[in-house]
Structures are given as structure tokens and as C-alpha cells.
Design an enzyme around this catalytic site. Structure first.
Site, PDB file in Angstrom:
ATOM      1  N   CYS A  39      42.922  30.107  39.608  1.00  0.00           N
ATOM      2  CA  CYS A  39      42.428  31.275  40.346  1.00  0.00           C
ATOM      3  C   CYS A  39      41.389  32.032  39.529  1.00  0.00           C
ATOM      4  O   CYS A  39      41.734  32.804  38.623  1.00  0.00           O
ATOM      5  CB  CYS A  39      43.596  32.189  40.716  1.00  0.00           C
ATOM      6  N   CYS A  60      41.506  35.825  39.706  1.00  0.00           N
ATOM      7  CA  CYS A  60      42.609  36.430  38.949  1.00  0.00           C
ATOM      8  C   CYS A  60      42.290  36.423  37.446  1.00  0.00           C
ATOM      9  O   CYS A  60      42.575  37.387  36.751  1.00  0.00           O
ATOM     10  CB  CYS A  60      43.917  35.663  39.154  1.00  0.00           C
ATOM     11  N   ASP A  61      41.724  35.323  36.946  1.00  0.00           N
ATOM     12  CA  ASP A  61      41.669  35.125  35.492  1.00  0.00           C
ATOM     13  C   ASP A  61      40.267  35.048  34.889  1.00  0.00           C
ATOM     14  O   ASP A  61      40.138  34.976  33.669  1.00  0.00           O
ATOM     15  CB  ASP A  61      42.441  33.836  35.135  1.00  0.00           C
TER      16      ASP A  61
END
Ligand code: FAD
Ligand code: NAP
Length: 326
Positions: free
Chosen positions: A136, A139-140
Site C-alpha cells: 500500500c 499507507c507507507d
């Protein structure tokens, strides 16, 4: 003490399919309950720009899903933060157990559990998950500012993730097993024009390389599938973007599945192999897998459920048919 809730229609999943089913089922006065699952809002909450949702030339994925949730709620869907851990489709009313301890009983069920990211299955990928290996980018990605990044895959997700990661990384190398991307042309065009992007064509990930103390990724070993040559690429982050598999674990022994785990529905409908159980979205669709098609199927599922419930006697006791697998 466990709580039991009965509903005419239980919707499992809170992606575009689930929320759209909620809008339609609520407007049909079925007072649906929708259980959100571990990823409220579904896959679109893991992306940024969505440019193909009709009526909006660009909208942020999480923003779109918050709007869909509010819409379903405003129409009268009861939205519950819970995860269904067990589902009994063999007896009526159907029973779903929630992680919270709540037991949901339902006359009809709409399955909209979507899909989840696929992994390559390499031991080194598993070892560094959460420590440099991710599925993701939204997200990261932030963790890899001015660092080299590798993305594995050649579809829309891989190309979008790679483009998004160019906002952070010093360089983004896309490793793809063929010499042609399957992503949409407009995305490929953007990727090829981005000066931070490098392509490693005809190549597969052999190993994620890193350190144990502290736990972190330092690079990847890739192999050219045409020449067999192995190369090492320096990278702090590795994003696996090789597609998604249907989240059909809850029903795999109860409903007919096909095409590698997708719930089978009667063509042109959302009816599964058990009357009263309907399936919509990426859980049942191995072809289109888009937000708008999932939403369309969510609408169909609510209408199918409404018609099915209307045709039943007050006491819904039809025997559940035997299952056959393809
Ligand atoms: P999902 O969105 O997968 O949602 C599934 C839902 O089920 C989740 O809420 C989850 O919590 C819930 N769930 C699962 N198991 C349980 C359980 N046991 N109990 C309760 N709930 C459960 N499509 C586009 O059209 N345009 C795009 O720009 C686009 N970009 C994308 C970018 C990325 C990075 C990804 C991964 C996908 C993208 N897609 C895009 C595809 C799109 O997101 C999917 O087609 C769509 O989200 C599928 O919707 P769905 O409702 O079927 O399921
Ligand atoms: P996908 O279209 O299935 O693409 C998966 C990619 O990973 C393919 O390029 C595939 O290679 C590669 N791959 C698969 N298994 C592999 C393995 N074991 N090793 C190496 N490479 C592997 O999946 P996706 O990109 O996640 O897209 C899923 C769906 O969501 C699609 O329908 C897509 O259109 C939709 N989506 C849409 C948007 C958008 O509209 N902007 C954005 C993201 C996703 P091959 O090409 O060789 O098969």
C-alpha cells in the site's frame, strides 16, 4: 454476553458494492445492517486520485468512500464497525458471527467482501513485511522520502503506486515480468514520462535483501526471465502490486466459486448458489474490478434481495441446496 441482532438484509463489506447496496436496500425500506470489516471503505481507501468515478474528474479515494458511507447512512442503513468471522448459510435465518461477539441473523445476505492484495509468497517478502515491504503506497510511501523504491507488477495498481511513490522516493524502479504493461494507456504514458521512473522489464523478484538489526530492506535481487541474469537493485522500500484475490474465505465451503475463488453468480444477476444470498463487486468479478462496476453490482444485489424477499412467505424455510464446485 453475546448480543443477537436480526435484520431482513445483512450487507457484509463497506466498499463501493456494500455502500451502494446499503443505499438501495434502505430506500426499499428493508432497514439493512452493514458490517464494515477490517477496511472500512474498502480498497479505494488505499489510493489517492480516482479519475474514473462518473461525475467527478478527480476525487480522492478515501474522500469518495466517506461520502458513500454518509450516503448509505443518510438513507437509513445501520453501519456497524465489526468483522464477520463465521457465516452459516446452511440454515435459515442465516447467521453471521461478529468479532465483537454480536451474532447477526438475516433473511437475506449481500456479500460484498471485495478483494485483498496478493503476495508473491517469497520467504524474504514475508520476513520484511512491515519493515520495508508493503502492498500500500498511500499507507507507507511517506517512509521512503528521498530513498530508492522498487515496485513489482505491471497493472493499474503497480503503475499508480509507482507514480504516487515518485512524490517521495529518489528513484522508483518498476519490475515487471513481461515487456509490456497491462495498465491503462493514460497511466503508462504518465509513467514513461516521469524522470524518476526506471523499468526493469522481463524481470521477477527473487529475493528481498535486508538487515536484521535494525530490521530493514536494503535492496532486491531480480532475475531476467529471458536471459536468466541476476541483478541487485538498491532500495529501502519494496511495494508488491501484483493484483488482488477475492475475499471468499467466509463462504468457500458453502457457495459455488469459480475462476480461482470468485463467488459464482447467475449471469446478469447477483444470485449465488444459495437462494437469499447475493454477491456483488470484486468478490464476484474477475473481469472488470472497478469501483463503478462494483457499485453497479451493489445496486443489483439490493434489488435482487428486495425481489427475493418479496416473493417469500413470512416464514423463510426453503431448504438450502447442495453445493457443487467447478
Ligand atoms: P472492496 O473495496 O474490496 O471492499 C471490500 C470490503 O469488504 C471492505 O470494506 C472490507 O473491510 C470488507 N470485508 C472483507 N471481509 C470482511 C468480513 N469478514 N467481515 C466484514 N467485512 C469484510 N477502481 C476504479 O474504478 N478506479 C480507480 O482509480 C481505482 N483505483 C484503485 C487503486 C488501488 C490501489 C486499488 C487496490 C484498487 C483500485 N480500484 C480502482 C479498484 C477498486 O478499488 C475496486 O474495484 C473496488 O473497491 C471494489 O469494491 P468492492 O465493494 O467490491 O470491495
Ligand atoms: P491486475 O490488473 O491483475 O495486474 C496485476 C499485475 O501484476 C500484472 O501486470 C501481472 O503481470 C503482475 N503479476 C501478477 N502475478 C505476478 C507474479 N506472481 N509475479 C510477478 N508479477 C505478477 O491487478 P491490479 O493492477 O491490482 O488491478 C486490479 C483491478 O483494479 C483491475 O481491474 C484494475 O483495472 C483495477 N484498478 C483500476 C485502477 C484505475 O482505474 N485507475 C487503478 C488500480 C486498479 P501480467 O501483466 O504479466 O499478468
Amino acid at each position: 454476553m453475546s448480543d443477537t441482532r436480526h435484520t431482513k438484509v445483512l450487507i457484509i463489506g463497506s466498499g463501493p458494492a456494500g455502500y451502494t447496496a446499503g443505499v438501495y436496500a434502505a430506500r426499499a425500506m428493508l432497514s439493512p445492517i452493514l458490517v464494515q470489516g477490517i477496511e472500512p471503505g474498502g480498497q479505494l481507501t488505499t489510493t489517492t486520485d480516482v479519475e474514473n468515478w462518473p461525475g467527478q474528474s478527480s476525487v480522492q479515494g478515501p474522500e469518495l468512500m466517506v461520502a458513500m458511507e454518509a450516503h448509505a447512512k443518510a438513507m437509513g442503513t445501520e453501519i456497524i464497525s465489526d468483522i464477520i468471522t463465521e457465516l452459516d448459510l446452511q440454515n435459515r435465518p442465516f447467521t453471521a458471527k461478529g468479532d465483537s461477539g454480536t451474532v447477526y441473523t438475516a433473511d437475506a445476505i449481500i456479500l460484498a467482501t471485495g478483494a485483498r492484495a496478493k503476495w508473491l509468497g517469497l520467504p524474504s517478502e514475508d520476513k520484511f513485511k512491515g519493515f520495508g515491504v508493503s502492498a500500500c503506497a498511500t499507507c507507507d510511501g511517506f517512509f521512503y522520502r528521498e530513498k530508492p523504491i522498487v515496485v513489482i507488477g505491471g497493472g493499474n495498481t503497480a503503475v499508480e503506486e509507482a507514480l504516487f511513490l515518485t512524490n517521495f522516493g529518489s528513484k522508483v524502479t518498476v519490475v515487471h515480468r513481461r515487456d509490456e504493461l497491462r495498465a491503462e494507456k493514460i497511466l503508462i504514458d504518465r509513467l514513461m514520462k516521469n524522470p524518476k521512473v526506471e523499468m526493469a522489464w522481463d524481470s521477477v523478484l527473487k529475493e528481498v535483501v535486508g538487515t536484521d538489526m535494525p530490521m530493514g530492506v536494503t535492496g532486491v535481487k531480480i532475475e531476467n526471465v529471458k536471459t536468466g541474469a541476476e541483478t541487485e537493485i538498491t532500495a529501502d522500500g519494496v511495494f508488491i502490486a501484483i493484483g488482488h484475490a477475492p475475499a471468499s474465505d467466509l463462504v468457500k465451503d458453502q457457495l459455488e466459486l469459480h475462476n480461482g475463488g470468485y463467488v459464482k453468480v447467475e449471469p446478469g444477476s447477483t444470485r449465488t448458489s444459495i437462494p437469499g444470498v447475493f454477491a456483488a463487486g470484486d468478490l464476484t468479478d474477475h473481469v472488470y474490478r472497478q469501483a463503478v462496476t462494483s457499485a453497479g453490482m451493489g445496486c443489483m444485489a439490493a434489488l435482487d434481495a428486495e425481489h427475493w424477499l418479496a416473493a417469500q412467505d413470512d416464514d423463510i424455510t426453503d431448504p438450502v441446496p447442495e453445493m457443487s464446485q467447478e
